[in-house]
Design a protein around this motif. Structure first.
Motif, PDB file in Angstrom:
ATOM      1  N   THR A  91       0.735  -1.243   0.020  1.00  0.00           N
ATOM      2  CA  THR A  91      -0.009  -0.009  -0.084  1.00  0.00           C
ATOM      3  C   THR A  91       1.010   1.252  -0.129  1.00  0.00           C
ATOM      4  O   THR A  91       0.522   2.341  -0.417  1.00  0.00           O
ATOM      5  CB  THR A  91      -0.946  -0.131   1.222  1.00  0.00           C
ATOM      6  N   HIS A  92       1.994   1.138   0.412  1.00  0.00           N
ATOM      7  CA  HIS A  92       2.960   2.308   0.370  1.00  0.00           C
ATOM      8  C   HIS A  92       4.181   2.147  -0.231  1.00  0.00           C
ATOM      9  O   HIS A  92       5.115   1.485  -0.159  1.00  0.00           O
ATOM     10  CB  HIS A  92       3.371   2.728   1.938  1.00  0.00           C
ATOM     11  N   LEU A 125       4.091   6.458  -2.381  1.00  0.00           N
ATOM     12  CA  LEU A 125       2.792   6.724  -2.958  1.00  0.00           C
ATOM     13  C   LEU A 125       1.878   5.832  -2.141  1.00  0.00           C
ATOM     14  O   LEU A 125       2.192   4.562  -2.279  1.00  0.00           O
ATOM     15  CB  LEU A 125       2.784   6.362  -4.569  1.00  0.00           C
ATOM     16  N   ALA A 126       1.113   6.259  -1.413  1.00  0.00           N
ATOM     17  CA  ALA A 126       0.261   5.665  -0.613  1.00  0.00           C
ATOM     18  C   ALA A 126      -1.282   5.420  -1.214  1.00  0.00           C
ATOM     19  O   ALA A 126      -1.653   6.191  -1.387  1.00  0.00           O
ATOM     20  CB  ALA A 126      -0.055   6.177   1.015  1.00  0.00           C
ATOM     21  N   VAL A 127      -1.537   4.160  -1.278  1.00  0.00           N
ATOM     22  CA  VAL A 127      -2.720   3.796  -2.204  1.00  0.00           C
ATOM     23  C   VAL A 127      -3.720   3.259  -1.320  1.00  0.00           C
ATOM     24  O   VAL A 127      -3.680   2.381  -0.517  1.00  0.00           O
ATOM     25  CB  VAL A 127      -2.362   2.599  -3.249  1.00  0.00           C
ATOM     26  N   THR A 128      -4.974   3.662  -1.590  1.00  0.00           N
ATOM     27  CA  THR A 128      -5.980   3.170  -0.843  1.00  0.00           C
ATOM     28  C   THR A 128      -7.288   2.807  -1.625  1.00  0.00           C
ATOM     29  O   THR A 128      -7.474   3.689  -2.612  1.00  0.00           O
ATOM     30  CB  THR A 128      -6.563   4.494  -0.049  1.00  0.00           C
ATOM     31  N   ALA A 129      -7.889   1.792  -1.388  1.00  0.00           N
ATOM     32  CA  ALA A 129      -8.959   1.330  -2.058  1.00  0.00           C
ATOM     33  C   ALA A 129     -10.319   2.219  -1.737  1.00  0.00           C
ATOM     34  O   ALA A 129     -10.331   2.678  -0.646  1.00  0.00           O
ATOM     35  CB  ALA A 129      -9.337   0.066  -1.743  1.00  0.00           C
ATOM     36  N   ARG A 130     -10.874   2.505  -3.098  1.00  0.00           N
ATOM     37  CA  ARG A 130     -12.148   3.084  -2.773  1.00  0.00           C
ATOM     38  C   ARG A 130     -13.274   2.342  -2.957  1.00  0.00           C
ATOM     39  O   ARG A 130     -13.380   1.242  -3.580  1.00  0.00           O
ATOM     40  CB  ARG A 130     -12.202   4.149  -3.810  1.00  0.00           C
ATOM     41  N   VAL A 131     -14.586   2.552  -2.329  1.00  0.00           N
ATOM     42  CA  VAL A 131     -15.780   1.767  -2.559  1.00  0.00           C
ATOM     43  C   VAL A 131     -16.150   1.646  -3.833  1.00  0.00           C
ATOM     44  O   VAL A 131     -16.023   2.489  -4.594  1.00  0.00           O
ATOM     45  CB  VAL A 131     -16.871   2.565  -1.730  1.00  0.00           C
ATOM     46  N   PRO A 132     -16.316   0.514  -4.248  1.00  0.00           N
ATOM     47  CA  PRO A 132     -16.828   0.117  -5.619  1.00  0.00           C
ATOM     48  C   PRO A 132     -18.280   1.009  -6.100  1.00  0.00           C
ATOM     49  O   PRO A 132     -18.842   0.865  -5.090  1.00  0.00           O
ATOM     50  CB  PRO A 132     -17.121  -1.220  -5.677  1.00  0.00           C
ATOM     51  N   THR A 133     -18.309   1.113  -7.268  1.00  0.00           N
ATOM     52  CA  THR A 133     -19.495   1.480  -7.728  1.00  0.00           C
ATOM     53  C   THR A 133     -20.147   0.540  -8.879  1.00  0.00           C
ATOM     54  O   THR A 133     -19.539  -0.069  -9.270  1.00  0.00           O
ATOM     55  CB  THR A 133     -19.257   2.775  -8.737  1.00  0.00           C
ATOM     56  N   PRO A 134     -21.376   0.634  -9.462  1.00  0.00           N
ATOM     57  CA  PRO A 134     -21.889  -0.189 -10.407  1.00  0.00           C
ATOM     58  C   PRO A 134     -21.055  -0.564 -11.560  1.00  0.00           C
ATOM     59  O   PRO A 134     -20.906  -1.345 -12.433  1.00  0.00           O
ATOM     60  CB  PRO A 134     -23.477   0.127 -10.533  1.00  0.00           C
ATOM     61  N   THR A 135     -20.322   0.672 -11.901  1.00  0.00           N
ATOM     62  CA  THR A 135     -19.636   0.790 -13.192  1.00  0.00           C
ATOM     63  C   THR A 135     -18.065   0.725 -13.046  1.00  0.00           C
ATOM     64  O   THR A 135     -17.348   0.712 -13.970  1.00  0.00           O
ATOM     65  CB  THR A 135     -19.815   2.390 -13.957  1.00  0.00           C
ATOM     66  N   GLY A 151       8.053  10.711 -10.922  1.00  0.00           N
ATOM     67  CA  GLY A 151       7.936   9.259 -10.947  1.00  0.00           C
ATOM     68  C   GLY A 151       6.549   8.664  -9.983  1.00  0.00           C
ATOM     69  O   GLY A 151       6.231   7.779 -10.282  1.00  0.00           O
ATOM     70  N   VAL A 152       6.222   9.441  -8.881  1.00  0.00           N
ATOM     71  CA  VAL A 152       5.021   8.860  -8.246  1.00  0.00           C
ATOM     72  C   VAL A 152       3.791   9.052  -9.165  1.00  0.00           C
ATOM     73  O   VAL A 152       2.927   8.252  -9.227  1.00  0.00           O
ATOM     74  CB  VAL A 152       4.831  10.082  -6.877  1.00  0.00           C
ATOM     75  N   LEU A 153       3.836  10.227  -9.857  1.00  0.00           N
ATOM     76  CA  LEU A 153       2.790  10.372 -11.025  1.00  0.00           C
ATOM     77  C   LEU A 153       2.654   9.172 -11.878  1.00  0.00           C
ATOM     78  O   LEU A 153       1.511   8.853 -12.435  1.00  0.00           O
ATOM     79  CB  LEU A 153       2.673  11.892 -11.553  1.00  0.00           C
ATOM     80  N   ARG A 154       4.067   8.846 -12.541  1.00  0.00           N
ATOM     81  CA  ARG A 154       3.848   7.589 -13.357  1.00  0.00           C
ATOM     82  C   ARG A 154       3.291   6.437 -12.796  1.00  0.00           C
ATOM     83  O   ARG A 154       2.488   5.574 -13.383  1.00  0.00           O
ATOM     84  CB  ARG A 154       5.346   7.552 -14.008  1.00  0.00           C
ATOM     85  N   LEU A 155       3.852   6.288 -11.724  1.00  0.00           N
ATOM     86  CA  LEU A 155       3.292   5.164 -10.931  1.00  0.00           C
ATOM     87  C   LEU A 155       1.986   4.860 -10.688  1.00  0.00           C
ATOM     88  O   LEU A 155       1.250   4.002 -10.819  1.00  0.00           O
ATOM     89  CB  LEU A 155       4.138   4.950  -9.567  1.00  0.00           C
TER      90      LEU A 155
END
Length: 154
Positions: free
Chosen positions: A53-54, A71-81, A111-115
């Motif tokens: 995640t980091h 770059l800390a990555v967090t999952a978001r709540v799904p949507t129907p699409t 670099g963070v934005l590319r990732l």
């Protein structure tokens, strides 16, 4: 001119990154001399445990790590699409003082934005120092009136 590389931190560099984190906090807030070794050991372990995640990037010149960014990555709540969604937060961008003002911080941000693009993140946020705001703005960051925050104290 020596080549500059921005890449993922390697396992052998985790202690070096931890040293940078200690150095940064000491530079900003001052720290006692004792506790550094334990912090470095524990921070390197934290990085291994949180690698999914980091994501840590480093900037390297002539084999020497001169800076870091997460770059800390967090999952978001799904949507129907869009069932699989995530966003990112830029954290702990630091370049050693003797290597500043040469564009290395900007290279880390790039670099963070590319990732983030590779990971197909919806957006990337950052809580920046005032000194670094222009570097983020040059890369497309802007104030978002819908993104609100409240400090939570213990």
């Amino acid at each position: 001119m020596t080549e500059i590389e921005v890449r993922a931190a390697r396992p052998a560099e985790l202690e070096t990154v931890a040293e940078l984190r200690w150095r940064w906090v000491a530079e900003q807030d001052g720290l006692p001399g004792d506790g550094r070794e334990a912090f470095v050991r524990e921070f390197a372990a934290w990085m291994r445990e949180n690698a999914a995640t980091h994501h840590c990037l480093v900037v390297v010149r002539a084999g020497r790590v001169l800076g870091m960014a997460f770059l800390a990555v967090t999952a978001r709540v799904p949507t129907p699409t869009a069932f699989s969604r995530a966003c990112g937060d830029v954290q702990s961008v630091y370049v050693v003082p003797e290597a500043r003002d040469g564009g290395l911080g900007g290279r880390l941000i790039d670099g963070v934005l590319r990732l983030a693009e590779e990971l197909e993140l919806e957006r990337v946020t950052v809580h920046s120092s005032s000194r670094a705001v222009p570097a983020y703005r040059r890369r497309g960051f802007s104030v978002a009136p819908q993104l609100l925050q409240v400090p939570v104290r213990r």
